[in-house]
Design a protein around this motif. Structure first.
Motif, PDB file in Angstrom:
ATOM      1  N   GLY A 190     -41.837 -47.965 -34.339  1.00 39.35           N
ATOM      2  CA  GLY A 190     -40.782 -47.217 -33.832  1.00 39.35           C
ATOM      3  C   GLY A 190     -39.738 -48.110 -33.539  1.00 39.35           C
ATOM      4  N   TRP A 191     -38.759 -47.475 -33.340  1.00 47.92           N
ATOM      5  CA  TRP A 191     -37.296 -47.987 -32.565  1.00 47.92           C
ATOM      6  C   TRP A 191     -36.887 -47.456 -31.517  1.00 47.92           C
ATOM      7  CZ3 TRP A 191     -35.632 -52.993 -33.782  1.00 47.92           C
ATOM      8  CH2 TRP A 191     -36.207 -53.585 -35.151  1.00 47.92           C
TER       9      TRP A 191
ATOM     10  N   ALA B  81     -36.023 -44.106 -33.945  1.00 47.54           N
ATOM     11  CA  ALA B  81     -36.798 -43.569 -35.066  1.00 47.54           C
ATOM     12  C   ALA B  81     -38.256 -44.097 -35.135  1.00 47.54           C
ATOM     13  CB  ALA B  81     -36.113 -44.361 -36.495  1.00 47.54           C
ATOM     14  N   GLY B  82     -38.993 -43.193 -35.742  1.00 44.09           N
ATOM     15  CA  GLY B  82     -40.505 -43.742 -35.971  1.00 44.09           C
ATOM     16  C   GLY B  82     -41.150 -43.536 -37.465  1.00 44.09           C
ATOM     17  N   ILE B  83     -42.106 -44.419 -37.731  1.00 41.53           N
ATOM     18  CA  ILE B  83     -42.603 -44.350 -38.953  1.00 41.53           C
ATOM     19  C   ILE B  83     -44.137 -44.362 -38.879  1.00 41.53           C
ATOM     20  CG2 ILE B  83     -42.268 -46.852 -39.314  1.00 41.53           C
ATOM     21  CD1 ILE B  83     -41.837 -45.908 -42.325  1.00 41.53           C
ATOM     22  N   SER B  84     -44.837 -43.306 -39.389  1.00 39.05           N
ATOM     23  CA  SER B  84     -46.305 -43.062 -39.296  1.00 39.05           C
ATOM     24  C   SER B  84     -47.030 -44.237 -40.185  1.00 39.05           C
ATOM     25  CB  SER B  84     -46.906 -41.875 -39.620  1.00 39.05           C
ATOM     26  OG  SER B  84     -46.642 -41.538 -40.757  1.00 39.05           O
ATOM     27  N   ARG B  85     -48.338 -44.241 -40.019  1.00 39.15           N
ATOM     28  CA  ARG B  85     -49.097 -45.188 -40.552  1.00 39.15           C
ATOM     29  C   ARG B  85     -48.945 -44.745 -42.244  1.00 39.15           C
ATOM     30  NH1 ARG B  85     -54.901 -43.921 -38.298  1.00 39.15           N
ATOM     31  NH2 ARG B  85     -55.229 -41.752 -38.773  1.00 39.15           N
TER      32      ARG B  85
ATOM     33  N   ALA C 214     -41.342 -50.835 -31.351  1.00 46.05           N
ATOM     34  CA  ALA C 214     -42.592 -50.687 -30.580  1.00 46.05           C
ATOM     35  C   ALA C 214     -43.725 -50.322 -31.554  1.00 46.05           C
ATOM     36  CB  ALA C 214     -42.502 -49.391 -29.794  1.00 46.05           C
ATOM     37  N   VAL C 215     -44.930 -50.611 -31.017  1.00 45.93           N
ATOM     38  CA  VAL C 215     -46.130 -50.221 -31.965  1.00 45.93           C
ATOM     39  C   VAL C 215     -46.928 -49.041 -31.114  1.00 45.93           C
ATOM     40  CG1 VAL C 215     -48.243 -51.233 -32.808  1.00 45.93           C
ATOM     41  CG2 VAL C 215     -46.131 -52.195 -33.338  1.00 45.93           C
TER      42      VAL C 215
END
Length: 121
Positions: free
Chosen positions: A35-36, A49-53, A96-97
């Motif tokens: 994510g950011w 923003a975020g993106i899942s696996r 971030a993770v």
């Protein structure tokens, strides 16, 4: 441990575009969300923003329709394409993770050092 290094920040005029990248090392991030966030002077850190696996994407209200998050698992990298930039987008942007996407910064496990984005009017 995961190390994150952001790049791509800079100075841009309002209406312009920038593409941020965040390269991860230390472990494979394909099973993790990425994510950011951003933080402007005197303000709290804000979810961008975020993106899942599984590549589901999530956006903060202020950037919906202008920013796009994507990931390249082969490169262990997440990107943030920012279009239609506004002066209020000026901030330090952090990568971030985390195991899952969350809009709460305190729940994310690993952070990069940040990259400055400045949008002039």
């Amino acid at each position: 441990q995961v190390q994150l290094v952001e790049s791509g920040g800079g100075l841009v005029q309002a209406g312009g575009s920038l593409r941020l990248a965040c390269a991860a090392s230390g472990r494979t991030t394909s099973s993790l969300a990425m994510g950011w966030f951003r933080q402007a002077p005197g303000k709290e850190r804000e979810f961008v923003a975020g993106i899942s696996r599984s590549a589901n994407t999530y956006y903060g209200d202020s950037v919906k329709g202008r920013f796009t998050i994507s990931r390249d698992n082969a490169k262990n990298t997440v990107y943030l394409q920012m279009n239609g930039l506004k002066p209020e987008d000026t901030a330090v942007y952090y990568c971030a993770v985390n195991p899952v996407v969350s809009s709460l910064s305190r729940t994310w496990d690993y952070w990069g050092q940040g990259t400055q984005v400045t949008v002039s009017s």
